[in-house]
Design an enzyme around this catalytic site. Structure first.
Site, PDB file in Angstrom:
ATOM      1  N   HIS A 178      20.906  78.348 115.132  1.00  0.00           N
ATOM      2  CA  HIS A 178      21.409  79.331 114.168  1.00  0.00           C
ATOM      3  C   HIS A 178      21.935  80.604 114.833  1.00  0.00           C
ATOM      4  O   HIS A 178      22.979  81.130 114.453  1.00  0.00           O
ATOM      5  CB  HIS A 178      20.298  79.671 113.163  1.00  0.00           C
ATOM      6  N   LEU A 227      34.857  84.471 102.792  1.00  0.00           N
ATOM      7  CA  LEU A 227      35.454  85.387 101.807  1.00  0.00           C
ATOM      8  C   LEU A 227      35.059  86.832 102.098  1.00  0.00           C
ATOM      9  O   LEU A 227      35.287  87.721 101.272  1.00  0.00           O
ATOM     10  CB  LEU A 227      34.993  85.013 100.388  1.00  0.00           C
ATOM     11  N   ASP A 260      26.497  73.103 103.637  1.00  0.00           N
ATOM     12  CA  ASP A 260      25.978  73.797 104.819  1.00  0.00           C
ATOM     13  C   ASP A 260      24.756  74.622 104.428  1.00  0.00           C
ATOM     14  O   ASP A 260      24.856  75.570 103.659  1.00  0.00           O
ATOM     15  CB  ASP A 260      27.055  74.735 105.378  1.00  0.00           C
ATOM     16  N   VAL A 317      27.465  80.512  93.455  1.00  0.00           N
ATOM     17  CA  VAL A 317      26.459  79.858  92.603  1.00  0.00           C
ATOM     18  C   VAL A 317      27.049  79.548  91.226  1.00  0.00           C
ATOM     19  O   VAL A 317      26.348  79.007  90.368  1.00  0.00           O
ATOM     20  CB  VAL A 317      25.191  80.729  92.440  1.00  0.00           C
ATOM     21  N   LYS A 374      20.383  74.175 110.145  1.00  0.00           N
ATOM     22  CA  LYS A 374      20.308  75.002 111.364  1.00  0.00           C
ATOM     23  C   LYS A 374      18.866  75.310 111.724  1.00  0.00           C
ATOM     24  O   LYS A 374      18.022  75.526 110.844  1.00  0.00           O
ATOM     25  CB  LYS A 374      21.061  76.331 111.145  1.00  0.00           C
ATOM     26  N   TYR A 409      17.226  79.506 105.068  1.00  0.00           N
ATOM     27  CA  TYR A 409      17.689  79.770 103.696  1.00  0.00           C
ATOM     28  C   TYR A 409      16.620  79.393 102.662  1.00  0.00           C
ATOM     29  O   TYR A 409      16.693  79.818 101.508  1.00  0.00           O
ATOM     30  CB  TYR A 409      18.972  78.995 103.361  1.00  0.00           C
TER      31      TYR A 409
HETATM   32  P1  A2P Z   1      28.798  84.200  93.505  1.00  0.00           P
HETATM   33  O1  A2P Z   1      27.878  83.347  94.325  1.00  0.00           O
HETATM   34  O2  A2P Z   1      28.080  85.092  92.538  1.00  0.00           O
HETATM   35  O3  A2P Z   1      29.896  83.394  92.855  1.00  0.00           O
HETATM   36  P2  A2P Z   1      31.146  84.344 101.389  1.00  0.00           P
HETATM   37  O4  A2P Z   1      31.272  82.866 101.238  1.00  0.00           O
HETATM   38  O5  A2P Z   1      32.237  84.996 102.163  1.00  0.00           O
HETATM   39  O6  A2P Z   1      29.781  84.773 101.901  1.00  0.00           O
HETATM   40  O7  A2P Z   1      31.293  84.983  99.925  1.00  0.00           O
HETATM   41  C1  A2P Z   1      30.335  84.728  98.942  1.00  0.00           C
HETATM   42  C2  A2P Z   1      30.467  85.780  97.863  1.00  0.00           C
HETATM   43  O8  A2P Z   1      31.728  85.629  97.192  1.00  0.00           O
HETATM   44  C3  A2P Z   1      29.425  85.656  96.830  1.00  0.00           C
HETATM   45  O9  A2P Z   1      29.068  86.955  96.438  1.00  0.00           O
HETATM   46  C4  A2P Z   1      30.111  84.888  95.696  1.00  0.00           C
HETATM   47  O10 A2P Z   1      29.540  85.259  94.479  1.00  0.00           O
HETATM   48  C5  A2P Z   1      31.533  85.385  95.806  1.00  0.00           C
HETATM   49  N1  A2P Z   1      32.551  84.383  95.416  1.00  0.00           N
HETATM   50  C6  A2P Z   1      32.608  83.094  95.811  1.00  0.00           C
HETATM   51  N2  A2P Z   1      33.688  82.473  95.303  1.00  0.00           N
HETATM   52  C7  A2P Z   1      34.351  83.391  94.574  1.00  0.00           C
HETATM   53  C8  A2P Z   1      35.544  83.354  93.802  1.00  0.00           C
HETATM   54  N3  A2P Z   1      36.266  82.250  93.709  1.00  0.00           N
HETATM   55  N4  A2P Z   1      35.922  84.497  93.176  1.00  0.00           N
HETATM   56  C9  A2P Z   1      35.185  85.627  93.271  1.00  0.00           C
HETATM   57  N5  A2P Z   1      34.055  85.724  93.993  1.00  0.00           N
HETATM   58  C10 A2P Z   1      33.621  84.620  94.640  1.00  0.00           C
END
Ligand code: A2P
Length: 271
Positions: free
Chosen positions: A104, A186, A46, A228, A71, A51
């Site tokens: 969007h 998340l 997505d 990432v 989007k 972006y």
């Molecule tokens: P990062 O990209 O440094 O791994 P959302 O999808 O709700 O926007 O959340 C994204 C955020 O959650 C990013 O800051 C990402 O950091 C972090 N994140 C994604 N997967 C995990 C994971 N399995 N455990 C901890 N943090 C995570």
């Protein structure tokens, strides 16, 4: 790992329920991040024009079977503008067709989202956007575009996580036959240490992020976690060997809060 589920959209097309989100994934790393996700088994990515990473996504998905969403940015709203913006996005993605094209934001102050929606309907009728939908629309916006065009969006992608569960809007989606897709599923990692989330995760021998993502799947939501880091990207796909029980879901339901929104309010956003 058990098979990843698809959901069926109201246009009859199938869409993988889980995908990789790339908001805030830098343009210069997007290709390698998306490649690591596809290698791990993701089948859905997505992105969005705003972006700035559609080209990197395009490099990663070249020659692979991947469901790709992009989007239309707010500045490109309007009928002709939308048709042009679609061509730009498709070119950057290296695709003649896009699996899912979304408006969007409604940007209600511009009041151009109905004509914009008409352009998306044309793109779908021409077979360029295989499915079409919206993002950040409220019930009034949805009813208006459906009322004026007779075309119902396949889905509405909205901020949704345990602190902001969008129960009322999801009820409207159900009534209208629109799927709900969760952005920032998340909660941008802001409550991975919440005691309820931690307890549910521990009970299933999973991480807090996995417990939250499993909650989205069990709620029937389409979900696009962003990371990432290859290790987290893999972890966020390792969800298909457990499910939450009624008790877990009731505890997470209680985390919902009217003040839980993290991102912009679509009604008052500056853009
Ligand atoms: P990062 O990209 O440094 O791994 P959302 O999808 O709700 O926007 O959340 C994204 C955020 O959650 C990013 O800051 C990402 O950091 C972090 N994140 C994604 N997967 C995990 C994971 N399995 N455990 C901890 N943090 C995570």
């Amino acid at each position: 790992m058990a098979a990843q589920p698809d959901v069926t959209l109201n246009d009859g097309r199938a869409m993988p329920q889980l995908g990789l989100g790339v908001w805030r994934t830098p343009a210069e790393t997007a290709a390698s991040v998306v490649t690591s996700a596809l290698d791990a088994g993701y089948r859905h990515v997505d992105t969005a024009a705003i972006y700035g990473n559609e080209e990197g996504v395009g490099q990663a998905i070249a020659g692979r079977e991947v469901f790709v969403t992009t989007k239309l940015w707010n500045d490109d709203q309007g009928y002709d503008e939308t048709l042009r913006a679609f061509e730009t996005s498709a070119k950057k993605l290296g695709r003649k067709t896009v699996d899912l094209y979304l408006i969007h934001w409604p940007a209600p102050k511009k009041n151009r989202y109905v004509e914009t929606w008409k352009a998306l309907v044309r793109l779908r009728d021409e077979g360029r956007a295989l499915s079409i939908g919206v993002s950040n629309f409220n019930a009034d916006h949805l009813r208006r575009i459906i009322g004026e065009t007779g075309a119902t969006p396949a889905l509405n992608q909205v901020e949704l996580h345990p602190r902001f569960q969008q129960r009322a809007l999801r009820g409207v989606h159900e009534e209208l036959g629109i799927r709900t897709e969760s952005w920032s599923p998340l909660g941008q990692a802001q409550f991975l240490n919440d005691p309820t989330i931690q307890a549910v995760a521990k009970k299933h021998g999973k991480s807090p992020a996995q417990a939250i993502l499993r909650w989205h799947l069990d709620e029937g939501l389409i979900v696009i976690p962003k990371s990432v880091h290859p290790e987290r990207i893999r972890q966020n796909l390792d969800l298909f060997d457990f499910t939450l029980d009624e008790g877990d879901r009731a505890r997470i339901a209680a985390l919902d809060s009217p003040a839980g929104r993290i991102g912009p309010d679509p009604m008052t956003a500056a853009f």
